[in-house]
Design an enzyme around this catalytic site. Structure first.
Site: not given
Lengths: 271, 150
Positions: A124, A190, A232
């Site tokens: 945008c 996990c 992570c």
């Protein structure tokens, strides 16, 4: 003497073995928890400590409010060569951005690919405001993403995974189940196989993404899902991907589908 | 003519066997045949493992307490992802323990447990490529320590 020594050793083992700290309270039948559950899916909120939940619940205590305010101010601030603001086209965010954040990542005809909310905002800016795109994880992009997504608060996550989105979704699914890093782990080991179990003191959640962007106490600031994904990956000693990369956007789509039905909680607070 | 019937029977039996094997392969991944190689079970180094060093590696570099409850009372908050290891030395021989530490996926392809002596992993962080979680002697030390847990 020997027996008592063995008994003492056994006691030590038992003490070390018992979960040292209690998990945050969670009762699936508690009506207060209902907005944070959908079928078997549980928002990260249900895994959070009561103090963290309280921070999220209270608009004045929620530290992410700072970014919401920044986003609100940016919404009406003209920028770029076109000298337009978001509100020039979209009017009031409260009315016109409702239900937008809950359907991203999404296939975009103009982009010709699946993009996430951050990328939609930047599109945008470039196309309609003739403004430079904001850098991923920059303060204004975090603020705007949070402000827009917040307008869908309480609405269920609802992404499209068929039609033109199929191959991106499959790519994300593949990522989710692929082992990586020195620790040789896939996301699923996990967050699918072991949620509710503990990595030392850490209670593993289902890894639901419905609260992002999130204020993370560990970061002492608000951050994007991609920052969390990279974190992570680093924890399992895998080479992370760049924020905003194809890999993470596709994974984001898969994760949104996993969280399908849970309510948008942006801006959430997590530890 | 006299041989045609046995041949047909043989062909049928072969077909059944092949289809059966393919079916079994679909249902369950076959274990890596190299698990039966004695070399995999043999010690990785000439130097005998040291259980005292092994205990330190278990706590620090190996991060075993991340997932396992172990008889190491001075460390708090043992994880509960994997099975408790208090008596693991009485359940497995050193060779069997070594196999599980080196690459547990040969026994369970879906396990969450890392492979501690495998250098061909996917997308390892820059700077760690081609290395292993533990060094060969460290694996031996850990195996020696685990063997004492009876």
């Amino acid at each position: 003497m020997k027996t008592s020594l063995i008994a003492l050793a056994a006691l030590f083992v038992a003490l070390a073995g018992s979960a040292a700290q209690a998990d945050p309270p969670f009762d699936p039948k508690d009506p207060k928890m209902a907005p944070y559950i959908s079928g078997d899916k549980r928002s990260g909120y249900t895994f959070a400590e009561p103090e963290t939940r309280a921070m999220q619940d209270d608009e004045f205590l929620n530290p992410a409010s700072l970014w919401v305010e920044k986003g609100e101010a940016l919404w009406t601030k003209p920028d770029g060569k076109a000298n337009r603001s978001c509100s020039s086209c979209h009017g009031k965010a409260e009315d016109n951005m409702k239900g937008v954040g809950s359907v991203y990542p999404k296939y975009d005809i103009h982009a010709g690919t699946v993009i996430n909310l951050e990328q939609r905002i930047n599109m945008c800016r470039e196309k309609h405001m003739a403004a430079t795109p904001w850098k991923y994880e920059s303060e204004p992009l975090l603020a705007m993403t949070t402000f827009v997504k917040m307008q869908s608060r309480g609405m269920p996550v609802q992404v499209q995974i068929d039609g033109p989105a199929v191959s991106y979704f499959e790519n994300g699914r593949r990522f989710y189940y692929e082992r990586r890093g020195m620790n040789d782990l896939a996301c699923k080991h996990c967050h699918e196989d072991n949620w509710g179990n503990h990595v030392r003191t850490e209670l593993l959640s289902q890894g639901m993404t419905n609260g992002f962007p999130t204020y993370r106490l560990k970061w002492q600031k608000l951050g994007s899902l991609h920052r969390r994904l990279a974190g992570c990956n680093e924890e399992i000693r895998a080479e992370p991907y760049p924020l905003g990369s194809r890999e993470y956007v596709d994974l984001e789509l898969y994760l949104a589908w996993r969280a399908q039905g849970l309510q948008v909680e942006t801006p959430s607070v997590r530890k | 003519m006299g041989t045609s019937l046995p041949r047909a029977v043989l062909a049928l039996a072969l077909t059944v066997a092949v289809v059966g094997a393919a079916d079994a392969a679909q249902r369950k991944k076959p274990a890596d045949p190299s698990i039966w190689e004695p070399t995999r079970r043999a010690p990785l180094t000439e130097v005998k493992g040291d259980p005292v060093r092994g205990r330190v590696i278990v706590i620090k570099k190996g991060s075993c307490l991340t997932c396992h409850v172990m008889p190491i009372p001075e460390e708090a908050d043992h994880g509960d992802i994997g099975p408790p290891l208090a008596t693991v030395g009485s359940r497995y021989t050193p060779a069997e323990l070594r196999m599980r530490v080196v690459d547990p996926k040969v026994l369970n392809p879906d396990t969450i447990m890392p492979s501690f002596y495998k250098s061909t992993l996917n997308r390892v962080a820059k700077g760690l490529e081609g290395t292993t979680f533990l060094e060969a002697q460290e694996v031996e030390d850990v195996v020696a320590y685990l063997s004492t847990l009876k």
